[in-house]
Design a protein around this motif. Sequence first.
Motif, short mmCIF file in Angstrom:
data_model
loop_
_atom_site.label_atom_id
_atom_site.label_comp_id
_atom_site.label_asym_id
_atom_site.label_seq_id
_atom_site.Cartn_x
_atom_site.Cartn_y
_atom_site.Cartn_z
N GLU B 186 -25.30 -92.02 -7.95
CA GLU B 186 -26.31 -91.97 -9.02
C GLU B 186 -25.89 -92.82 -10.20
O GLU B 186 -26.72 -93.35 -10.93
N ALA B 187 -24.57 -92.96 -10.42
CA ALA B 187 -24.08 -93.77 -11.54
C ALA B 187 -23.96 -95.24 -11.14
O ALA B 187 -23.43 -96.04 -11.90
N GLY B 188 -24.41 -95.57 -9.96
CA GLY B 188 -24.44 -96.97 -9.56
C GLY B 188 -23.17 -97.48 -8.92
O GLY B 188 -22.99 -98.70 -8.77
N VAL B 189 -22.26 -96.57 -8.54
CA VAL B 189 -21.03 -97.02 -7.88
C VAL B 189 -21.38 -97.54 -6.48
O VAL B 189 -22.03 -96.85 -5.70
N LYS B 190 -20.94 -98.76 -6.18
CA LYS B 190 -21.29 -99.37 -4.90
C LYS B 190 -20.10 -99.42 -3.94
O LYS B 190 -20.24 -99.78 -2.79
N SER B 191 -18.92 -99.11 -4.49
CA SER B 191 -17.73 -99.18 -3.65
C SER B 191 -16.73 -98.12 -4.10
O SER B 191 -16.34 -98.08 -5.27
N ALA B 192 -16.34 -97.24 -3.17
CA ALA B 192 -15.37 -96.20 -3.52
C ALA B 192 -14.72 -95.63 -2.28
O ALA B 192 -15.29 -95.65 -1.18
N LEU B 193 -13.49 -95.15 -2.48
CA LEU B 193 -12.76 -94.46 -1.43
C LEU B 193 -12.32 -93.13 -2.01
O LEU B 193 -11.67 -93.07 -3.05
N ILE B 194 -12.70 -92.06 -1.33
CA ILE B 194 -12.34 -90.73 -1.83
C ILE B 194 -11.64 -89.99 -0.70
O ILE B 194 -12.10 -90.02 0.44
N ILE B 203 -17.76 -95.15 0.10
CA ILE B 203 -19.07 -95.59 -0.37
C ILE B 203 -19.09 -97.11 -0.22
O ILE B 203 -18.17 -97.80 -0.68
N GLY B 204 -20.12 -97.63 0.42
CA GLY B 204 -20.27 -99.07 0.60
C GLY B 204 -19.10 -99.67 1.36
O GLY B 204 -18.48 -99.02 2.21
N ARG B 205 -18.84 -100.94 1.02
CA ARG B 205 -17.69 -101.63 1.60
C ARG B 205 -16.64 -101.81 0.53
O ARG B 205 -16.86 -101.45 -0.62
N LYS B 206 -15.52 -102.43 0.90
CA LYS B 206 -14.51 -102.74 -0.11
C LYS B 206 -15.08 -103.79 -1.06
O LYS B 206 -16.00 -104.51 -0.71
N PRO B 207 -14.52 -103.88 -2.28
CA PRO B 207 -15.06 -104.84 -3.25
C PRO B 207 -15.08 -106.28 -2.71
O PRO B 207 -15.92 -107.07 -3.11
N ASP B 208 -14.19 -106.60 -1.79
CA ASP B 208 -14.20 -107.96 -1.25
C ASP B 208 -15.19 -108.14 -0.10
O ASP B 208 -15.25 -109.19 0.53
N GLY B 209 -15.97 -107.10 0.17
CA GLY B 209 -17.01 -107.21 1.18
C GLY B 209 -16.57 -106.81 2.58
O GLY B 209 -17.38 -106.75 3.50
N SER B 210 -15.27 -106.53 2.74
CA SER B 210 -14.81 -106.15 4.09
C SER B 210 -14.97 -104.65 4.29
O SER B 210 -15.18 -103.89 3.35
N LEU B 211 -14.86 -104.23 5.56
CA LEU B 211 -15.01 -102.81 5.89
C LEU B 211 -13.75 -102.05 5.48
O LEU B 211 -12.66 -102.61 5.43
N TRP B 212 -13.91 -100.77 5.22
CA TRP B 212 -12.76 -99.92 4.92
C TRP B 212 -12.01 -99.65 6.21
O TRP B 212 -12.63 -99.47 7.27
#
Lengths: 130, 346
Positions: B186-194, B203-212
């Motif tokens: 909801e806060a617009g985070v596009k990339s995260a690992l929890i 959430i999404g992919r890694k900041p460099d666009g690769s898969l986690w």
Amino acid sequence: MKLKIGDILVYIFILILIGFSILGLQWLGETTEDRRLIVEVDGEIVKSIDLDEIELPQDIRIEAGDGGYNILRIARDGAKVIEANCPDQVCVRSARIVVPGQTIVCLPHRLIIRIEGGGEDGGNIDSIAS
Amino acid sequence: MKKIIGLCLILAVILMSCGPGKIEEYSKSIFAMDTILEFRIYGNKNAKKALDKAIERVKEIEDRMSATKEDSDVAKINENAGKQPVKVHDDTFYVIKKALEYGKLTEGDFDITIRPLVELWDILSDKPRIPDAEEIEEKLALVDYRKVKLDEENKTVFLEEEGMGIDLGAIAKGYAGDEVTRILKEAGVKSALINLGGNVIVIGRKPDGSLWRIGIQDPRSEETGKSHIGVLEVEDVTIVSSGDYERYMVDIYEKTGVRYHHIFDPKTGSPARSGLMACTIVASSSTDADALSTSLFIKGKDEGFKLIEELGQAEAIAITEDKEIYMTEGLENMFEQYGESYKLSH
């Protein structure tokens, strides 16, 4: 050939950009070859030990605040909690950690012991589902 | 002139990369829900605020759903077992309702009324011991998810018999994961690992666009010297594992070497023995993944996989006691084995 001031500025900028990309590449290529034992208390790293530099197994005492302590037996190939004055003794019963990614946790003392680094193949992971 | 435009473009690129909307990494580790919660998120200042909010939310969920915290909804429900219905928070009600659905779906293999057995075995106590058959029988009589009565209108929960108790340990962490994901997205985070004590959410992919790249815990890392059996390359999913290696005691007293772990089979009243050492669920909802992972561990590979395939919302990995790795079809292309201690089977 005469250089105009604009040309020189462009060249300088290009050089700076090249310089930064080289730095960036080096930074990206940096690997953590060392296998380190990291001890955190309440989110703060209190010990960071290069495991490969340990000659003989030794015991270290970690003060966890409020009189709490955990004694770790560390050796070149891993670490284990051998004694602690926490109420649940979960850390003492936890298995010895030997490979990067493994942890021992002492919740009452808010203590985390983990091994990091050691660039083995397949070790290139972001997290472990356990 | 062209060169000046070029220069301006270069300047613009440089300035853009360090402007106010700059993407930064925020990391945090906290102790809550009896485990370590690790957050690594990428975003702007909003993301940092969202992370704090997400952590607050996790603590709130713990305060409401822990079986051991005084004044939690769950503690109140258990205290009033056989006496009266207890009004609970909406989220507690939702999680219990969801858990009962899984009770039905798994024909009672997933059962939150397991609490009396958890207390009887007390695997993590100072002096763990193996209860005798009579004690187990007595507590088993109190285990039945169908005796949890929900009142939708008044949001109350009632356990029909005195001595009954619920434990949301197999689902609350999953729910917390979904809530964290919701707040961050909801806060617009596009990339995260929890990583909530082993439950991984990306959430999404890694900041460099690769898969986690998420490792799957090796259930016998002491023997194999490896932390994980393989890696899953993923985006936007949650990965939850269950196993006999998490919290356990080995029977050193009788020297049988049997592992008494923390996942109980509601049909036997003892730690589940379905032939699995560990299993993993990959899904989009962390609540579902959490419940399914426990269900699969109790049901075992054949029955568990059948259920998961019927539901069609999740993929799974199972590691058997014979050191074989099985997985559902959808994961085969994402999985990369690591080490040779286990055999990949189909």
